[in-house]
Design a protein around this motif. Structure first.
Motif, PDB file in Angstrom:
ATOM      1  N   GLU A 124      92.493  25.119 -28.025  1.00 11.43           N
ATOM      2  CA  GLU A 124      91.469  24.090 -27.841  1.00 11.43           C
ATOM      3  C   GLU A 124      91.462  23.065 -28.976  1.00 11.43           C
ATOM      4  O   GLU A 124      90.496  22.950 -29.746  1.00 11.43           O
ATOM      5  CB  GLU A 124      90.067  24.708 -27.700  1.00 11.43           C
ATOM      6  N   PRO A 125      92.543  22.299 -29.114  1.00  8.56           N
ATOM      7  CA  PRO A 125      92.653  21.342 -30.223  1.00  8.56           C
ATOM      8  C   PRO A 125      91.664  20.190 -30.115  1.00  8.56           C
ATOM      9  O   PRO A 125      91.247  19.813 -29.022  1.00  8.56           O
ATOM     10  CB  PRO A 125      94.089  20.835 -30.089  1.00  8.56           C
ATOM     11  N   ASP A 126      91.292  19.642 -31.277  1.00 10.81           N
ATOM     12  CA  ASP A 126      90.353  18.516 -31.271  1.00 10.81           C
ATOM     13  C   ASP A 126      91.029  17.175 -31.524  1.00 10.81           C
ATOM     14  O   ASP A 126      90.521  16.140 -31.110  1.00 10.81           O
ATOM     15  CB  ASP A 126      89.230  18.733 -32.288  1.00 10.81           C
ATOM     16  N   LEU A 127      92.209  17.191 -32.194  1.00  7.55           N
ATOM     17  CA  LEU A 127      92.882  15.946 -32.538  1.00  7.55           C
ATOM     18  C   LEU A 127      94.329  15.949 -32.068  1.00  7.55           C
ATOM     19  O   LEU A 127      95.001  16.979 -32.111  1.00  7.55           O
ATOM     20  CB  LEU A 127      92.857  15.722 -34.054  1.00  7.55           C
ATOM     21  N   ALA A 136      86.891  15.885 -24.152  1.00  6.29           N
ATOM     22  CA  ALA A 136      86.579  17.164 -23.509  1.00  6.29           C
ATOM     23  C   ALA A 136      87.146  17.169 -22.099  1.00  6.29           C
ATOM     24  O   ALA A 136      87.293  16.121 -21.465  1.00  6.29           O
ATOM     25  CB  ALA A 136      85.067  17.365 -23.460  1.00  6.29           C
ATOM     26  N   CYS A 137      87.465  18.373 -21.602  1.00  7.62           N
ATOM     27  CA  CYS A 137      87.864  18.480 -20.200  1.00  7.62           C
ATOM     28  C   CYS A 137      86.664  18.157 -19.320  1.00  7.62           C
ATOM     29  O   CYS A 137      85.526  18.101 -19.798  1.00  7.62           O
ATOM     30  CB  CYS A 137      88.375  19.892 -19.904  1.00  7.62           C
ATOM     31  N   ILE A 181      80.417  22.351 -26.108  1.00  8.97           N
ATOM     32  CA  ILE A 181      80.848  22.656 -27.468  1.00  8.97           C
ATOM     33  C   ILE A 181      82.233  23.277 -27.389  1.00  8.97           C
ATOM     34  O   ILE A 181      82.430  24.294 -26.725  1.00  8.97           O
ATOM     35  CB  ILE A 181      79.870  23.611 -28.172  1.00  8.97           C
ATOM     36  N   ARG A 182      83.196  22.653 -28.065  1.00  4.09           N
ATOM     37  CA  ARG A 182      84.584  23.092 -28.008  1.00  4.09           C
ATOM     38  C   ARG A 182      84.887  24.043 -29.173  1.00  4.09           C
ATOM     39  O   ARG A 182      84.408  23.853 -30.268  1.00  4.09           O
ATOM     40  CB  ARG A 182      85.508  21.868 -28.070  1.00  4.09           C
ATOM     41  N   ASN A 232      83.895  18.336 -32.206  1.00  7.09           N
ATOM     42  CA  ASN A 232      83.909  19.318 -31.126  1.00  7.09           C
ATOM     43  C   ASN A 232      82.556  19.513 -30.447  1.00  7.09           C
ATOM     44  O   ASN A 232      82.398  20.416 -29.633  1.00  7.09           O
ATOM     45  CB  ASN A 232      84.408  20.659 -31.668  1.00  7.09           C
ATOM     46  N   ILE A 233      81.598  18.668 -30.776  1.00  7.30           N
ATOM     47  CA  ILE A 233      80.290  18.705 -30.116  1.00  7.30           C
ATOM     48  C   ILE A 233      80.175  17.482 -29.233  1.00  7.30           C
ATOM     49  O   ILE A 233      80.201  16.345 -29.722  1.00  7.30           O
ATOM     50  CB  ILE A 233      79.146  18.744 -31.142  1.00  7.30           C
TER      51      ILE A 233
END
Length: 238
Positions: A124-127, A136-137, A181-182, A232-233
């Motif tokens: 679940e990468p953020d960048l 987000a998906c 929230i990821r 991630n929020i």
């Protein structure tokens, strides 16, 4: 393979509008022309077409903004592009300078099932490799734990009706409600320590890009938050 709903060309325009629209009220035809390597006149004609289709709002001599309908498509294709870049780099070892072109060639045909599998594989990468936020998906989960534990076919997963932005993408002075929230269990715990939960009301106070922290208010209480947590929020912006 399911029939395409919109053309790759339209997706490229929407993706560019999403990229530049995060930092500008309206994206100019000049900006799009340079980014897409298309003549300004052709850009203008396409923006008029996209407006008729309900994907953008276009103002002559000022530029265009995405509608909620256009933003949903743009976020989806942008997410696939940035996840592909990370997969190509970290898993396949493709050179950095080749990532963008190869991801562009693959993003339009990447299935939702493959996208989800890549996301889970990459934790679940953020960048992306360029340091840009991976959107987000659009699956109707509140967090990544729910997604990992979902065992049915991807076609059976419900989709969100609203577009979401991470806290770091929301402009100063704007507000939103936490809707996703990821991250893993530890990352979820770090969010809870800030008293942020699903449904919390967030306002972005300051977001100096040179600093590791942003200042936000959580249910009207001001607090600093690390940028990597804020990435991630995701909020439904009011």
């Amino acid at each position: 393979m399911p029939k395409r709903e919109i053309s790759e060309n339209i997706e490229e325009y929407l993706e560019s509008l999403y990229k530049f629209g995060c930092v500008s009220d309206h994206v100019s035809t000049t900006t799009l022309s340079k980014n897409l390597d298309v003549a300004p006149g052709s850009v203008t004609q396409m923006l008029k077409k996209l407006e008729k289709l309900g994907y953008v709002n276009y103002i002559p001599y000022k530029g265009a903004t995405l509608t909620p309908k256009g933003s949903k498509i743009a976020q989806k294709i942008t997410r696939k592009h940035r996840i592909l870049e990370l997969f190509l780099k970290d898993v396949l070892g493709i050179k950095f300078e080749n990532l963008h072109v190869q991801a562009c060639e693959m993003e339009h045909s990447l299935s939702d099932e493959a996208e989800r599998a890549m996301c889970i594989m990459l934790k679940e990468p953020d960048l992306c490799p360029d340091g840009n936020i991976i959107p987000a998906c659009d699956f109707d989960f509140e967090n990544c734990e729910e997604c990992r534990n979902y065992s049915k076919d991807v076609e059976e997963i419900g989709l969100r009706s609203s577009n979401l932005l991470s806290i770091t993408q929301v402009r100063e002075g704007h507000c939103g409600t936490v809707s996703f929230i990821r991250g893993n269990v530890l990352e979820l715990a770090s969010v809870l320590e800030l008293h942020i939960t699903m449904g919390s009301k967030i306002k972005v106070i300051t977001k100096d890009s040179s600093k590791d922290y942003l200042i936000i208010s959580v249910d009207d209480k001001e607090t600093p938050i690390k940028r990597d947590i804020a990435n991630n929020i995701f909020l439904k912006v009011h």
